[in-house]
Design an enzyme around this catalytic site. Structure first.
Site, mmCIF file in Angstrom:
data_model
loop_
_atom_site.group_PDB
_atom_site.id
_atom_site.type_symbol
_atom_site.label_atom_id
_atom_site.label_comp_id
_atom_site.label_asym_id
_atom_site.label_seq_id
_atom_site.Cartn_x
_atom_site.Cartn_y
_atom_site.Cartn_z
ATOM 1 N N ILE A 126 -66.711 7.748 100.331
ATOM 2 C CA ILE A 126 -66.447 6.902 101.491
ATOM 3 C C ILE A 126 -67.121 7.488 102.732
ATOM 4 O O ILE A 126 -67.468 8.674 102.776
ATOM 5 C CB ILE A 126 -64.932 6.759 101.749
ATOM 6 C CG1 ILE A 126 -64.295 8.122 102.083
ATOM 7 C CG2 ILE A 126 -64.252 6.107 100.553
ATOM 8 C CD1 ILE A 126 -62.830 8.037 102.468
ATOM 9 N N GLY A 155 -64.436 8.804 108.639
ATOM 10 C CA GLY A 155 -63.809 7.980 109.671
ATOM 11 C C GLY A 155 -64.453 8.192 111.026
ATOM 12 O O GLY A 155 -64.648 7.240 111.796
#
Length: 294
Positions: A207, A210
């Site tokens: 991923i 953030g």
């Protein structure tokens, strides 16, 4: 061992020396997608040393972004790092970040909240150089399974955007190698690079960081709603609401308000799954020297 909130909050702050130069700035900007098109004068402000300005979210990686690591080893904080998530981030600017600098970062646990099944740990870092304060970062860490120690529950307000159509909507493509490039600014977590590690963690593939999404969204706001002027940003806060994968597209919606821009970010390819919520960019007027509110 349960969290000892009183011990964590009363612990002495920790100080760390930070240094950075134009290469660190350029690498960070490339890591959040700057430089496309490569010859665009607007993009050269992020990539060419002779024109360089500094996006305020660089504060999260200056000096390698070690405030979080130090905070998680503070007295009274004994948590399972595998159960830790980055819950939210705020950067408050006291003046524009210089292209090169030497500064001191002073970090401490500012608050610990008991959410029942989880704890929220607020790590605060103040950074100053020889000319005075530069920025303050608040990093909110969500620690699953660490609640129930009898502490304050803390704030739970949500920042809903205005109930009208956004003033701006832009889309930003995330390169397949975006996380590989971004991690060179200091976050070496294999979750963002190693498919086998990501699978063990419960994700179909690595991923995006953030804080990479955080920087990409701020750049979109600066370029779209603030005339490309990074010096207008006074503070930037968000809650990390979901993941986004390299190769996907961020949809960034912006609502102008008095002295601020309300923002949401979502993943286009997954039916606008939330990525960033409760997001505000506070700013000053165009042409204002310093950080006085609009």
């Amino acid at each position: 061992m349960p969290i000892d909130a009183a011990k964590a909050i009363s612990a002495e702050p920790r100080s760390t020396a930070l240094t950075w130069g134009h290469k660190d700035i350029q690498l960070y900007h490339l890591g959040i997608g700057a430089g496309i098109p490569a010859t665009d004068p607007e993009e050269l402000r992020y990539t060419l040393e002779s024109r360089l300005h500094v996006l305020p979210s660089f504060a999260t990686v200056a000096g390698g972004g070690m405030a979080v690591a130090g905070g998680m080893s503070a007295p009274g904080i004994d948590v399972d790092l595998a159960a830790v998530l980055h819950g939210g981030q705020t950067v408050e600017l006291h003046r524009p970040i210089p292209v090169s600098g030497e500064a001191t970062q002073t970090s401490k646990v500012a608050a610990v909240y008991d959410k029942g099944k989880a704890a929220v740990i607020v790590l605060r870092s103040d950074v100053a150089d020889a000319d005075g304060p530069l920025w303050t970062c608040d990093t909110r860490i969500f620690a699953r399974g660490e609640g129930g120690f009898g502490g304050e529950r803390g704030p739970s307000d949500r920042l809903e955007p205005p109930a009208r159509e956004p003033d701006h909507t832009v889309e930003r493509a995330i390169r397949e190698d975006q996380a590989l490039l971004y991690r060179l600014s200091g976050d070496w977590n294999p979750l963002h690079a190693d498919p086998a590690f990501a699978e063990v963690a419960g994700f179909e593939r690595p991923i995006l960081h953030g804080l990479c999404s955080y920087g990409m969204v701020l750049k979109a706001v600066v370029d779209t709603a603030l005339d490309g002027d990074v010096a207008r940003v006074r503070s930037y806060t968000t809650r990390f609401a979901g993941v986004v994968y390299p190769g996907e597209t961020l949809r960034v919606r912006m609502w102008r308000d008095e002295g601020r821009v309300h923002v949401t970010a979502s993943a286009v390819e997954r039916d606008d799954a939330p990525v960033l919520t409760d997001t505000i960019v506070d700013h000053v007027r165009s042409g204002v020297n310093g950080l006085d509110p609009e």
